[in-house]
Design a protein around this motif. Structure first.
Motif, PDB file in Angstrom:
ATOM      1  N   GLN A 279       1.249 -16.869   0.282  1.00 47.36           N
ATOM      2  CA  GLN A 279       0.921 -15.828   0.362  1.00 47.36           C
ATOM      3  C   GLN A 279      -0.168 -15.424  -1.202  1.00 47.36           C
TER       4      GLN A 279
ATOM      5  N   PHE B 249       0.421  -8.783  -4.268  1.00 49.76           N
ATOM      6  CA  PHE B 249       0.793  -7.834  -3.947  1.00 49.76           C
ATOM      7  C   PHE B 249       0.305  -6.917  -4.588  1.00 49.76           C
TER       8      PHE B 249
ATOM      9  N   SER C 230     -13.066  -5.591   2.415  1.00 51.26           N
ATOM     10  CA  SER C 230     -11.078  -5.906   1.987  1.00 51.26           C
ATOM     11  C   SER C 230     -10.159  -6.009   3.165  1.00 51.26           C
TER      12      SER C 230
ATOM     13  N   ASP D 288      -9.222 -10.026   5.084  1.00 50.24           N
ATOM     14  CA  ASP D 288      -8.442 -10.059   5.282  1.00 50.24           C
ATOM     15  C   ASP D 288      -8.008 -10.760   3.629  1.00 50.24           C
TER      16      ASP D 288
ATOM     17  N   ASP E 269      -7.310  -9.888  -0.421  1.00 54.31           N
ATOM     18  CA  ASP E 269      -5.778  -9.750  -1.110  1.00 54.31           C
ATOM     19  C   ASP E 269      -5.622  -8.828  -1.061  1.00 54.31           C
ATOM     20  N   TRP E 270      -6.716  -7.708  -0.718  1.00 52.97           N
ATOM     21  CA  TRP E 270      -6.387  -6.122  -0.890  1.00 52.97           C
ATOM     22  C   TRP E 270      -5.895  -5.639   0.488  1.00 52.97           C
ATOM     23  N   ALA E 271      -5.701  -6.174   1.463  1.00 52.71           N
ATOM     24  CA  ALA E 271      -6.123  -5.913   2.574  1.00 52.71           C
ATOM     25  C   ALA E 271      -4.748  -5.202   2.607  1.00 52.71           C
ATOM     26  N   GLU E 272      -3.771  -5.299   2.347  1.00 53.20           N
ATOM     27  CA  GLU E 272      -2.167  -5.076   2.683  1.00 53.20           C
ATOM     28  C   GLU E 272      -2.106  -3.484   2.279  1.00 53.20           C
ATOM     29  N   ALA E 273      -2.647  -3.246   0.695  1.00 49.09           N
ATOM     30  CA  ALA E 273      -2.856  -2.154  -0.179  1.00 49.09           C
ATOM     31  C   ALA E 273      -3.846  -1.611   0.185  1.00 49.09           C
TER      32      ALA E 273
ATOM     33  N   ASP F  33      -4.455  -1.098   4.041  1.00 49.86           N
ATOM     34  CA  ASP F  33      -3.847  -0.714   5.062  1.00 49.86           C
ATOM     35  C   ASP F  33      -2.351  -0.130   4.798  1.00 49.86           C
ATOM     36  N   HIS F  34      -1.830   0.452   3.147  1.00 51.77           N
ATOM     37  CA  HIS F  34      -0.812   1.170   3.143  1.00 51.77           C
ATOM     38  C   HIS F  34      -1.861   2.814   2.882  1.00 51.77           C
TER      39      HIS F  34
END
Length: 77
Positions: A2, A5, A57, A61, A63-67, A69-70
């Motif tokens: 994974q 985060f 990012s 895709d 490492d920063w993509a989730e942040a 998106d948030h």
């Protein structure tokens, strides 16, 4: 494996913005709601470097993509 985060504070650091909880909340309040037809990276409050980072990012895709998106979700209200 994974990806790591990254909390919003680290994303704000990466973007060169103040990253305290108060500064993040103030930034979000100041810039929301982001119109649904505007991509996050196309918002008028980013400089060219920030736009490039946000675009890459998501496209990679990274490492920063989730942040990213948030932050996008928070800015849309």
């Amino acid at each position: 494996m994974q990806p790591p985060f990254h909390p919003l504070s680290e994303l704000f650091d990466q973007l060169g913005l103040e990253s305290s909880e108060e500064a993040i909340e103030s930034f979000i309040e100041r810039h929301q709601p982001l119109p649904s037809d505007t991509a996050l990276a196309d918002a008028p409050f980013w400089n060219d470097s920030q736009k490039r980072f946000l675009t890459e990012s998501l496209a990679d895709d990274a490492d920063w993509a989730e942040a990213v998106d948030h932050l996008d979700a928070r800015l849309r209200g």
